[in-house]
Design a protein around this motif. Structure first.
Motif, short mmCIF file in Angstrom:
data_model
loop_
_atom_site.label_atom_id
_atom_site.label_comp_id
_atom_site.label_asym_id
_atom_site.label_seq_id
_atom_site.Cartn_x
_atom_site.Cartn_y
_atom_site.Cartn_z
N HIS A 142 2.12 7.53 -36.31
CA HIS A 142 3.85 5.79 -37.04
C HIS A 142 2.84 5.50 -38.27
O HIS A 142 3.17 5.13 -38.26
CB HIS A 142 3.74 5.67 -35.65
CG HIS A 142 2.19 5.37 -35.36
ND1 HIS A 142 2.13 5.09 -33.50
CD2 HIS A 142 1.74 3.93 -35.44
CE1 HIS A 142 1.39 4.61 -33.44
NE2 HIS A 142 0.45 3.69 -34.72
N GLU A 143 1.78 6.29 -38.78
CA GLU A 143 1.08 6.13 -39.85
C GLU A 143 1.09 6.82 -40.90
O GLU A 143 -0.05 7.93 -40.92
CB GLU A 143 -0.13 5.14 -39.43
CG GLU A 143 -0.43 4.26 -38.47
CD GLU A 143 -1.42 4.00 -37.34
OE1 GLU A 143 -2.42 5.70 -37.92
OE2 GLU A 143 -1.43 3.25 -36.76
N SER A 155 -2.79 4.97 -29.88
CA SER A 155 -1.87 4.99 -29.17
C SER A 155 -1.41 6.37 -28.62
O SER A 155 -0.96 6.99 -28.35
CB SER A 155 -1.32 3.93 -29.70
OG SER A 155 -0.78 4.00 -31.48
N CYS A 189 -3.95 7.91 -34.70
CA CYS A 189 -4.56 6.11 -33.74
C CYS A 189 -4.56 6.71 -32.23
O CYS A 189 -4.38 7.83 -31.51
CB CYS A 189 -4.03 5.01 -34.09
SG CYS A 189 -2.62 5.18 -32.81
ZN ZN Z 1 -1.21 3.19 -34.65
#
Ligand code: ZN
Length: 94
Positions: free
Chosen positions: A69-70, A49, A47
């Motif tokens: 982190h996903e 970030s 994403c």
């Molecule tokens: Zn994210």
């Protein structure tokens, strides 16, 4: 006489330093600490970030850094005291 100890490794995509871009590396498989689980990641989102990590515009974070982190995967190991998750359970993390 020397002793060789086998260390389990995994592939990870990391940013070694600001501006270095993404690279595939071998890292030691971490052991989960108390209250943690280790997930065998099967899919990982990327994403905005994560783009900030690659660009170095997220202040104060240490490098090298493994963005992402996903994830979706399965629980691979349990840390001490973990009772609500079990090995091979399918999980997702936001
Ligand atoms: Zn994210």
């Amino acid at each position: 006489m020397s002793t060789t100890v086998a260390v389990a490794t995994m592939k990870a995509v990391q940013v070694s330093r600001v501006g270095a871009g993404l690279e595939i590396v071998e890292r030691e498989v971490p052991e989960p600490g108390p209250g943690e689980v280790r997930i065998r990641v099967q899919a990982c989102g990327v994403c905005h970030s994560d783009a900030l990590v690659v660009e170095g515009s997220w202040p104060g974070i240490p490098y090298p850094r493994v963005p992402g982190h996903e994830v979706a995967g399965v629980v691979h190991a349990l840390g001490a005291g973990v009772t609500e998750w079990h090995k091979d359970q399918r999980v997702g993390v936001g």
